[in-house]
Design an enzyme around this catalytic site. Sequence first.
Site, PDB file in Angstrom:
ATOM      1  N   ARG A 293       0.826  -1.215   0.000  1.00  0.00           N
ATOM      2  CA  ARG A 293       0.000   0.000   0.000  1.00  0.00           C
ATOM      3  C   ARG A 293       0.860   1.265   0.000  1.00  0.00           C
ATOM      4  O   ARG A 293       0.522   2.250  -0.653  1.00  0.00           O
ATOM      5  CB  ARG A 293      -0.950  -0.019   1.202  1.00  0.00           C
ATOM      6  CG  ARG A 293      -2.060  -1.022   0.985  1.00  0.00           C
ATOM      7  CD  ARG A 293      -2.993  -1.184   2.172  1.00  0.00           C
ATOM      8  NE  ARG A 293      -4.101  -2.043   1.758  1.00  0.00           N
ATOM      9  CZ  ARG A 293      -5.107  -2.412   2.537  1.00  0.00           C
ATOM     10  NH1 ARG A 293      -5.171  -1.999   3.796  1.00  0.00           N
ATOM     11  NH2 ARG A 293      -6.064  -3.192   2.077  1.00  0.00           N
ATOM     12  N   TYR A 437      -6.382  -0.968  -6.756  1.00  0.00           N
ATOM     13  CA  TYR A 437      -5.749  -2.203  -6.248  1.00  0.00           C
ATOM     14  C   TYR A 437      -5.086  -2.027  -4.879  1.00  0.00           C
ATOM     15  O   TYR A 437      -4.976  -0.936  -4.384  1.00  0.00           O
ATOM     16  CB  TYR A 437      -4.875  -2.885  -7.288  1.00  0.00           C
ATOM     17  CG  TYR A 437      -3.637  -2.241  -7.865  1.00  0.00           C
ATOM     18  CD1 TYR A 437      -3.040  -1.107  -7.358  1.00  0.00           C
ATOM     19  CD2 TYR A 437      -3.028  -2.856  -8.987  1.00  0.00           C
ATOM     20  CE1 TYR A 437      -1.889  -0.595  -7.930  1.00  0.00           C
ATOM     21  CE2 TYR A 437      -1.878  -2.337  -9.556  1.00  0.00           C
ATOM     22  CZ  TYR A 437      -1.317  -1.208  -9.025  1.00  0.00           C
ATOM     23  OH  TYR A 437      -0.184  -0.714  -9.586  1.00  0.00           O
ATOM     24  N   GLU A 438      -4.763  -3.153  -4.290  1.00  0.00           N
ATOM     25  CA  GLU A 438      -4.302  -3.193  -2.879  1.00  0.00           C
ATOM     26  C   GLU A 438      -5.324  -2.568  -1.926  1.00  0.00           C
ATOM     27  O   GLU A 438      -4.962  -1.956  -0.923  1.00  0.00           O
ATOM     28  CB  GLU A 438      -2.942  -2.492  -2.702  1.00  0.00           C
ATOM     29  CG  GLU A 438      -1.834  -2.944  -3.610  1.00  0.00           C
ATOM     30  CD  GLU A 438      -1.607  -4.445  -3.605  1.00  0.00           C
ATOM     31  OE1 GLU A 438      -2.037  -5.121  -2.665  1.00  0.00           O
ATOM     32  OE2 GLU A 438      -1.012  -4.943  -4.574  1.00  0.00           O
ATOM     33  N   GLY A 439      -6.595  -2.794  -2.226  1.00  0.00           N
ATOM     34  CA  GLY A 439      -7.676  -2.204  -1.423  1.00  0.00           C
ATOM     35  C   GLY A 439      -8.095  -0.894  -2.059  1.00  0.00           C
ATOM     36  O   GLY A 439      -7.294   0.035  -2.153  1.00  0.00           O
TER      37      GLY A 439
END
Lengths: 596, 596
Positions: A293, A437-439
């Site tokens: 993140r 992406y990555e949350g």
Amino acid sequence: MSYQAPLCDMRFVLHELFDISGHCQLLGNGLDRELIDGVLEEGARYAAEVVAPLNRNSDEQGCQLSDGQVRTPDGFAEAYQQYVDNGWASMTGPSEYGGQALPQMLACNFHEMLMGASLSFRVYSGLTEGAVLALYKHGSESLKNTYLHKLVSGQWAGTMCLTEPQAGTDLALLRTKAEPQADGSFKVSGSKIFISGGEQDLSENIIHLVLARLPDAPAGVKGISLLLVPKFVAAADGTPGERNALSCGAIEHKMGIKGASTCVMNFDGATGWLIGEANQGLACMFTMMNDARFQVGLQGLGIGEAAFQGALRYARERLQSRALSGPAEPGKAADPIINHPDVRRMLLTQKSLVEGSRMLAAYCARQLDLEHGHPDAAARKAAGKRAALLIPIVKAFFTDMGQEVASHAVQVYGGHGFIREWGIEQLMRDSRITQLYEGTNGIQALDYIRRKVLGDGGAELSALQAEFSELCDAQVGRPALAELAKSVQARLGEWRELSSAVIAASQRDVQEIGAVSVDFLQYSAYVLLAGFWLQAAARAQDALETGSGEAAFYQAKLQSADFYLRRVLPRASAHRESLLGGADCLMAMDEASFAF
Amino acid sequence: MSYQAPLCDMRFVLHELFDISGHCQLLGNGLDRELIDGVLEEGARYAAEVVAPLNRNSDEQGCQLSDGQVRTPDGFAEAYQQYVDNGWASMTGPSEYGGQALPQMLACNFHEMLMGASLSFRVYSGLTEGAVLALYKHGSESLKNTYLHKLVSGQWAGTMCLTEPQAGTDLALLRTKAEPQADGSFKVSGSKIFISGGEQDLSENIIHLVLARLPDAPAGVKGISLLLVPKFVAAADGTPGERNALSCGAIEHKMGIKGASTCVMNFDGATGWLIGEANQGLACMFTMMNDARFQVGLQGLGIGEAAFQGALRYARERLQSRALSGPAEPGKAADPIINHPDVRRMLLTQKSLVEGSRMLAAYCARQLDLEHGHPDAAARKAAGKRAALLIPIVKAFFTDMGQEVASHAVQVYGGHGFIREWGIEQLMRDSRITQLYEGTNGIQALDYIRRKVLGDGGAELSALQAEFSELCDAQVGRPALAELAKSVQARLGEWRELSSAVIAASQRDVQEIGAVSVDFLQYSAYVLLAGFWLQAAARAQDALETGSGEAAFYQAKLQSADFYLRRVLPRASAHRESLLGGADCLMAMDEASFAF
């Protein structure tokens, strides 16, 4: 599109704002200024001369899948080989496994350069560093000895295999299975989607970190385990051995980062080994996710810088219309568009957001370094809490910012911004993934408020606010900075009040958490950046007063700070008012009525 | 992606908010409700069943140029033929030339549907209507008799040829030449870029309206003339005759609207005829440009609606995580994501912006109709001023809004939003051009403040504000609407004060015009939409009080109004604060210092 690393600003942030040499000493790392600047300059050369020239073609050519093999764009393999050979891959890796253990505060600058030069290219190497972290922290000695050296060197690459068609944000819905075998290994079966670099032709092996369920696992997120599943099982001599039962079933056709393969990965009873304890996979994966993140935040920053550079170049070259105050360059057919106030508004918005974010990135990287390397355990813990608070902000704010800054660049180019050959619209398309992406950024905002703010009743947030408040107090007495410092101080007071209101509302009504999350994260980020701009202005004022360095550089810092405070920070007001609008107006409408 | 015209909302706006039947009577047009609804329903069917299914493929296939011929995507030619055969092309055309002379207030709904179904497809027909307007208003009888019937019917298409490589915003830099011939025609030579539909295989002839300079023309914008340059010169019998000396040299590779050909057009001594007086080309072109700008605004609206529909569909289907307040659908593996407050925030932002903009579009279309068709000359003039004030707002705000709404849709889809097959990212790419063409949104903002606000010392703006203020006064006494009405009234007061401040600052320092323009336009738009939301709420409250119609529909209108006031309108505060930050902080930095 050409890309030049913003070395001037990076040196300012590292040396003048955050004393990276002192930071290195504290970490027990003997890097001095000369070495640090040397790394930056070599990194800048690699990014500008080796990576950036590949980016435009990578978008047109994309990746090709045939017979389960992915062919990456022309030049990627050679550039990746240089990346490994010249030690860029091992910058942050642990020294016991051949890494250089350089601080994140330095490395994040190089990584920003890579993102700015070619996000597609960077995707392949970015996740390996997270895989190293997770394996280093949670893996068995045997797994570490077998896989870490090659991952650290970059000869082998790592991936993160989380998402399944029915399980994106909601990992509780994962179905991939891991069946224990007599020899302690597992047979992994299932299908994963959106796997960045799941298959590629850059590294001689690919090590997948896969979330899966053991047969006896409890339902939901408490029944998820993390497994290491190599493309080629490492042979006894450390070379890639037997081909594992996994394959790339398809690659996605995407809006952007077309040079990065985004794979459907099928695991058909593939051999894997547990990383960490059974059913503790999510905790292990979070080690990797935090790093990922932070890295995605840097992607927003890097693309933002590249977009600003492109827009600035065009704004200085493109002749169109006369300045409102009369011809600025009477000898030319028209004035460069940088003379128009609205073009300057876009450029300064870009510049002040990008440079402001770069300060926050370095500050956050410092916390990550201290979390892992401070000699004092309490300081390590404190830094860890601070980093945890900041990472969702870095991820969400920087990537929204990168998209905005790329869009301003398109706007500065006018109609030409829409044409592929200029390479500007590609930045918008490439950066759009970073918000997802990555949350998704909505998930980051929930993480921020629910786990990081409410999780300790707002204590860590208060500590951060107090730290910034002290910085204001220290400047408010200086005539040249008083106005700026007072204005930041006022925002910090408003932020404290707003935080209390948000915490109280969230405790009263659980829907408030999700109703205010994005606005509260954005508000927090704009005020944080204001705090950093005050610090930058203070250092610039110091330098101007002592007459050190290049006066024009410091003058520009003061001007950017002034611009940010007057023209960008007002956005915080909108986020504040909006979140105070509350949850009721979100939850009132019947689902069916949305369709009217 | 599927598309369904928002007929429910369109009928509400046309009949309940703006009494389109009364409007038609005033214009001397005998359309009744049944006919109006019939047009909407047939239009909806055509957009959903004929046009929308072509959109996804048109993006993948794009246009091909070979031997000077452009091949449009599969199905476009057949759909265009239906467009002509079924009279959609001639909706707004003048009746003396075979048009149906339907009011814009009705037509703009059909045009919005087309934009939502496929922007690429709509690009080909959209400019013909503007060409008809310009030719009808400024052309000689002979030119009109030769070309207007076929343009009105859509058998022939029109283009706008303005831009040259060195002359985008700045038309003073135009170089294309028009040499007078003995027979009264001209030979046109030069190269134009970014010509939408410059070459295509849909219509049997293409009529280019070209800006060029006559040999004796004064320099700058006062020396520009407008010429009609047909691909095939019309023969005496009205059929396409001799091929003219013009050709498509290249088509652009673009970020989006890939199904629309964007051409480099080379005029090599092509035969053309003057439209209007020599050197008055810009004024003639502005007739066309105003229409084109209104149409581009509708593009933002149409794409916004399509994006909202896609996001809503996905949010109701996609199961992921549990609602914060506990399982909403315990029988399912997870809850539909529409249960999450932050997803609702995105959906309601989309819905309230799109529906709010649709009201402004209809209001603006009404002014356009009245400008051309009101029986009273003073009323025609007044409506023209009102439309002129609003068009830059419609163009800039709607297109920024369309991009934002499309981006929210991508965000609601999560990672899937980035994948081409879903068709959601295409909406972002397609809509991005709308912020650029027909004058960038920065240019719209300059037009708004400089010509439309400062041009008459703020008189027309004051009149608009007074009109909205009266609407508030009429509602403020109703208990159910008092809070809403007071809040809008407060903003209107703030807007009046801000307008005075902006006018004063601009008169003091010419740089302020460009420094505040974009923020002032955005501020104005958000407050205007608040005014329309109050009107919508008032009609909804009327209906609920009298028990007419479907209560849930009106309830949703009240809820959307409440959401807009609480969660979207606060953006106006940021724009206000930002523009009050002024010009000095934009102009202070040396050009060279931007690059630090």
